[in-house]
Write a protein that holds these residues in place. Structure first.
Motif, PDB file in Angstrom:
ATOM      1  N   PHE A 161     -44.416  -7.333  15.587  1.00  0.00           N
ATOM      2  CA  PHE A 161     -42.999  -7.004  15.687  1.00  0.00           C
ATOM      3  C   PHE A 161     -42.135  -8.141  15.144  1.00  0.00           C
ATOM      4  CE2 PHE A 161     -38.994  -6.990  18.156  1.00  0.00           C
ATOM      5  CZ  PHE A 161     -38.489  -5.774  17.717  1.00  0.00           C
ATOM      6  N   ASP A 171     -32.297  -7.710  13.694  1.00  0.00           N
ATOM      7  CA  ASP A 171     -31.790  -8.356  14.889  1.00  0.00           C
ATOM      8  C   ASP A 171     -32.454  -7.706  16.108  1.00  0.00           C
ATOM      9  OD1 ASP A 171     -30.244  -9.376  16.923  1.00  0.00           O
ATOM     10  OD2 ASP A 171     -28.625  -7.943  16.590  1.00  0.00           O
ATOM     11  N   GLN A 172     -33.171  -8.517  16.897  1.00  0.00           N
ATOM     12  CA  GLN A 172     -33.939  -7.956  18.008  1.00  0.00           C
ATOM     13  C   GLN A 172     -33.061  -7.370  19.105  1.00  0.00           C
ATOM     14  OE1 GLN A 172     -37.191 -10.379  19.308  1.00  0.00           O
ATOM     15  NE2 GLN A 172     -37.902 -10.775  17.234  1.00  0.00           N
ATOM     16  N   LEU A 173     -31.860  -7.923  19.249  1.00  0.00           N
ATOM     17  CA  LEU A 173     -30.959  -7.379  20.266  1.00  0.00           C
ATOM     18  C   LEU A 173     -30.625  -5.923  19.931  1.00  0.00           C
ATOM     19  CD1 LEU A 173     -29.130  -7.528  22.710  1.00  0.00           C
ATOM     20  CD2 LEU A 173     -27.423  -8.723  21.332  1.00  0.00           C
ATOM     21  N   PHE A 175     -32.454  -3.844  18.473  1.00  0.00           N
ATOM     22  CA  PHE A 175     -33.628  -3.035  18.801  1.00  0.00           C
ATOM     23  C   PHE A 175     -33.619  -2.639  20.285  1.00  0.00           C
ATOM     24  CE2 PHE A 175     -38.021  -2.719  20.264  1.00  0.00           C
ATOM     25  CZ  PHE A 175     -38.542  -1.784  19.377  1.00  0.00           C
ATOM     26  N   ILE A 176     -33.287  -3.608  21.157  1.00  0.00           N
ATOM     27  CA  ILE A 176     -33.238  -3.277  22.599  1.00  0.00           C
ATOM     28  C   ILE A 176     -32.098  -2.289  22.855  1.00  0.00           C
ATOM     29  CG2 ILE A 176     -33.162  -4.177  24.970  1.00  0.00           C
ATOM     30  CD1 ILE A 176     -33.829  -6.924  23.942  1.00  0.00           C
ATOM     31  N   GLN A 177     -30.978  -2.531  22.193  1.00  0.00           N
ATOM     32  CA  GLN A 177     -29.811  -1.678  22.458  1.00  0.00           C
ATOM     33  C   GLN A 177     -30.036  -0.219  22.059  1.00  0.00           C
ATOM     34  OE1 GLN A 177     -27.019  -4.299  20.539  1.00  0.00           O
ATOM     35  NE2 GLN A 177     -25.970  -4.714  22.479  1.00  0.00           N
ATOM     36  N   GLN A 179     -32.449   1.364  22.851  1.00  0.00           N
ATOM     37  CA  GLN A 179     -33.149   1.980  23.980  1.00  0.00           C
ATOM     38  C   GLN A 179     -32.266   2.110  25.212  1.00  0.00           C
ATOM     39  OE1 GLN A 179     -36.128   3.239  23.730  1.00  0.00           O
ATOM     40  NE2 GLN A 179     -36.492   2.496  21.641  1.00  0.00           N
ATOM     41  N   LEU A 180     -30.993   2.116  25.001  1.00  0.00           N
ATOM     42  CA  LEU A 180     -30.058   2.154  26.120  1.00  0.00           C
ATOM     43  C   LEU A 180     -30.334   3.319  27.082  1.00  0.00           C
ATOM     44  CD1 LEU A 180     -27.614   0.765  27.365  1.00  0.00           C
ATOM     45  CD2 LEU A 180     -26.157   2.320  26.072  1.00  0.00           C
ATOM     46  N   ALA A 182     -33.127   4.754  27.750  1.00  0.00           N
ATOM     47  CA  ALA A 182     -34.316   4.441  28.544  1.00  0.00           C
ATOM     48  C   ALA A 182     -33.974   3.416  29.629  1.00  0.00           C
ATOM     49  CB  ALA A 182     -35.423   3.914  27.645  1.00  0.00           C
ATOM     50  N   ILE A 183     -33.109   2.466  29.303  1.00  0.00           N
ATOM     51  CA  ILE A 183     -32.720   1.449  30.287  1.00  0.00           C
ATOM     52  C   ILE A 183     -31.944   2.112  31.427  1.00  0.00           C
ATOM     53  CG2 ILE A 183     -31.378  -0.663  30.685  1.00  0.00           C
ATOM     54  CD1 ILE A 183     -31.893  -1.347  27.681  1.00  0.00           C
ATOM     55  N   GLU A 184     -31.035   2.999  31.048  1.00  0.00           N
ATOM     56  CA  GLU A 184     -30.246   3.684  32.079  1.00  0.00           C
ATOM     57  C   GLU A 184     -31.129   4.538  32.976  1.00  0.00           C
ATOM     58  OE1 GLU A 184     -27.272   5.640  29.766  1.00  0.00           O
ATOM     59  OE2 GLU A 184     -25.912   3.908  29.873  1.00  0.00           O
TER      60      GLU A 184
END
Ligand code: SF4
Lengths: 194, 470
Positions: A161, A171-173, A175-177, A179-180, A182-184
């Motif tokens: 990755f 930008d890895q951030l 990538f996380i965003q 998945q919002l 899934a986070i919620e």
């Protein structure tokens, strides 16, 4: 972040084991609130004496070190403090990659996130690099290979990755965003709340 | 395939938002994010630049510790004692917390202290949580059966914005510690002994679980000392399964669960132990009974020796020789030959109330040796207050030691509390790297008892002859 594919440079060799992040950048230079301009302090206490004068026989102060972007260190490079100022300082100074037989976890993570390439090699290649300071090497992130001056090449491990992000400047951030949702749903569905 | 899991795997699995694949790391949820002034300013700048809010300010514990003065601060003018950069960083922390809606345990708060001291003290550190902080000694919180590790500033930004981290699962290393620690031998000596045995790179890529009779017998304060230094063995984190000692410690703390919530929490926490059939990737063991007081002689925490044993030599190892040269230590002689200039009792390794009590017990009615400076820095303002109500401050001051406000202080030397060039410090902190406590400072890591005995004698000293019956 800019994409990075290949690095070709001569090497600087610091064969000492366990070069910790306090040596890479001493704590008194961490009082900054910016990530820029830390290169001037890299290895400060090894580079300069107590009057601030250059110590002539320190490797980075020797003329042949100028312009070298690849640092070969002893084993367990980057151990100690989690300060991201260590890769920031190395990058700002002009380094693009660090080679060792062993690179500490947090330093390795921090480096990959900033485009400083941690290259782990076996003891034999390491010995060759240490015995021949200043040779030109090429680090190819696409093919995960380190090529030495004589054309011989070895593969090095790099997280798939992190490699993908480096090659494409991702930008890895972000990538996380992505998945919002899934986070919620994780937050809603967990059996206990912190 | 058995379903048996290690403690680490249980906590990990409980926090996976998106599973790991060969191509992508897992997205891991963070339950507690501890922040301080040194490793966060650049992360807040990024949020500001991108106009991202902080996702869960309620899951953040914010304080100031690394570059803060250990003399009292009531107004910003008091910050003049620290370097301009440090003062600026402290002010910036206040601005950042205010702007992003984060409660800051700042100057004037009784809850302020070293990040890894106040999490447990407030009961915010709990079994089964994932805990991160931009500081490598976050491993401390693993003493409660939490998965806790240090992260870099870019990752601090990720957690602020998303409450999540990208992580690859670590491997596991179990360390069995059997036997009993003898009198005068502490958790600090144990962890130094462990690091001496497995090496400063012995834990790379691994999460350590400590277990065995000697671990179960330890107080929470001592367990925290052990887990604190997991990172000095290169490990990602250190963990100890929670038990009654853990629950007793947490019961009634300001941020611990209460009432019915407490009971369900304890029931859940009791499940947090490695299943019988679970496998670790690596294992090691050490006998606590064989250990005496330990001190370091070199420039990493793995260069450690029994207090009365001769410092070893490795003439053909240049890194080893370089370390001895820097330390001006002679191989072949015990460390007790060396004169001491400074004694520091403090840091997240050893600045809890019991640590201060152990040191005070030795110092009581005695004097710090001529020419030795002894600095005692409690880990939090609460510990300072508790110690003062026990009269510990008076014991230290009467002996000629300095008694300070809480902070990291001489562990890292960012606030001006430094060891001068060439001076030898016996320190209860966790890092003896070159220059860690000041340019050219020579650090000997030791337990609070060993540090106190060294202050009294003016030489690196075995504490056992100075012990008093309680
Ligand atoms: S006391 Fe030392 S090791 Fe602990 S958090 Fe502060 S600087 Fe880091």
């Amino acid at each position: 972040m800019e994409s990075i594919g290949k690095i070709t440079s001569r090497t600087v060799v610091m064969p000492t084991n366990d070069i910790d992040t306090d040596q890479i950048i001493p704590a008194r230079f961490l009082t900054t609130t910016s990530r820029d301009g830390l290169g001037q302090f890299v290895f400060n206490d090894l580079r300069r004496d107590s009057n601030g004068d250059d110590i002539a026989d320190f490797v980075l102060n020797q003329p042949q070190a100028a312009g070298c972007a690849v640092l070969v260190g002893g084993k367990n490079f980057g151990c100690g403090s989690s300060r991201e100022h260590a890769p920031w300082a190395l990058l700002d100074y002009g380094f693009r990659a660090v080679i060792s037989t062993e690179i500490a976890d947090i330093f390795k993570n921090n480096s990959l996130k900033n485009g400083l390439i941690p290259v782990v090699v076996d003891a034999e290649i390491h010995q060759r690099l240490i015995a021949n300071p200043g040779i030109e090497v090429t680090i190819d992130i696409e093919t995960r290979t380190l090529t030495l001056e004589d054309g011989s090449a070895v593969e090095f491990p790099i997280d798939s990755f992190a490699r993908f992000c480096l090659l494409h400047g991702i930008d890895q951030l972000g990538f996380i965003q992505q998945q919002l949702a899934a986070i919620e749903s994780f937050e809603e569905q967990r059996s206990w709340t912190p | 395939m058995s379903n048996d899991k290690t403690l680490f795997e249980k906590v990990w699995d409980d926090h996976v938002v998106v599973a790991e694949t060969p191509d992508t790391p897992a997205i891991l949820y963070v339950d507690l994010h501890i922040i301080h002034e040194v490793t966060t300013p650049q992360a807040f700048s990024l949020l500001r630049e991108k106009r991202f809010p902080v996702r869960r300010p309620d899951l953040i514990l914010a304080t100031m510790d690394h570059s803060t003065p250990t003399t009292p601060v009531t107004t910003f003018k008091d910050l003049d004692v620290v370097a301009e950069g440090a003062a600026n960083q402290i002010r910036q922390m206040e601005v950042n917390c205010k702007e992003f809606g984060i409660e800051l345990l700042g100057f004037g708060s009784i809850e302020r202290g070293i990040v890894h001291i106040i999490g447990p003290e407030l009961g915010a550190t709990q079994p089964g949580k994932t805990i991160v902080c931009g500081d490598s000694h976050t491993s401390t919180h693993g003493a409660f059966g939490a998965l806790a590790f240090g992260i870099g500033t870019t990752e601090v930004g990720h957690v602020l914005a998303t409450q999540c981290l990208l992580q690859r699962k670590s491997r596991t290393l179990v360390i069995d510690v059997e036997g009993n620690l003898s009198k005068g031998v502490t958790a600090k000596d144990l962890i130094l002994g462990i690091i001496g045995k497995i090496g400063v790179d012995g834990g790379i890529g691994h999460v350590i679980e400590y277990r065995g009779d000697a671990i179960s017998a330890l107080s929470m304060d001592s367990r925290m000392t052990v887990c604190n230094m997991s990172i000095e063995a290169g490990a990602r984190a250190g963990m100890i399964a929670p038990d009654d000692t853990t629950f007793e410690f947490l019961n009634g703390r300001p941020r611990s669960p209460r009432g019915a919530d407490w009971d369900t929490s304890v029931a859940r926490w009791r499940e947090l132990r490695t299943d019988d059939g679970a496998k670790y990737d690596k294992s090691a063991s050490i006998s606590a009974s064989d250990l005496g007081p330990m001190v370091t002689f070199g420039t990493n925490p793995g260069m450690v020796v029994g207090i009365n044993d001769a410092v070893p030599d490795r003439p053909s190892d240049p890194s080893f020789r370089k370390a001895l040269d820097y330390m001006q230590i002679e191989a072949g002689k015990p460390m007790t030959h060396n004169d001491v200039d400074v004694v520091f009792v403090g840091s997240c390794a050893n600045s809890r109330l019991s640590d201060l009590q152990e040191a005070a017990n030795i110092v009581k009615g005695r004097k710090v040796a001529d020419g030795v400076r002894m600095l005692v820095v409690p880990g939090s303002q609460q510990i300072k207050k508790d110690a003062e109500s026990l009269g510990l401050d008076k014991i230290f001051v009467a002996a000629g030691a300095e008694w300070r406000e809480a902070g990291c202080s001489m562990c890292i030397g960012m606030n001006g509390d430094i060891v001068a060039t060439g001076k030898l410090a016996v320190s209860t902190s966790n890092r003896n790297f070159e220059g860690r406590q000041g340019v050219g400072a020579r650090t000997v890591l030791a337990s609070p008892m060993t540090a106190a005995a060294s202050a009294i004698t003016g030489k690196v000293a075995d504490p056992r002859p100075f012990l008093r019956d309680e």
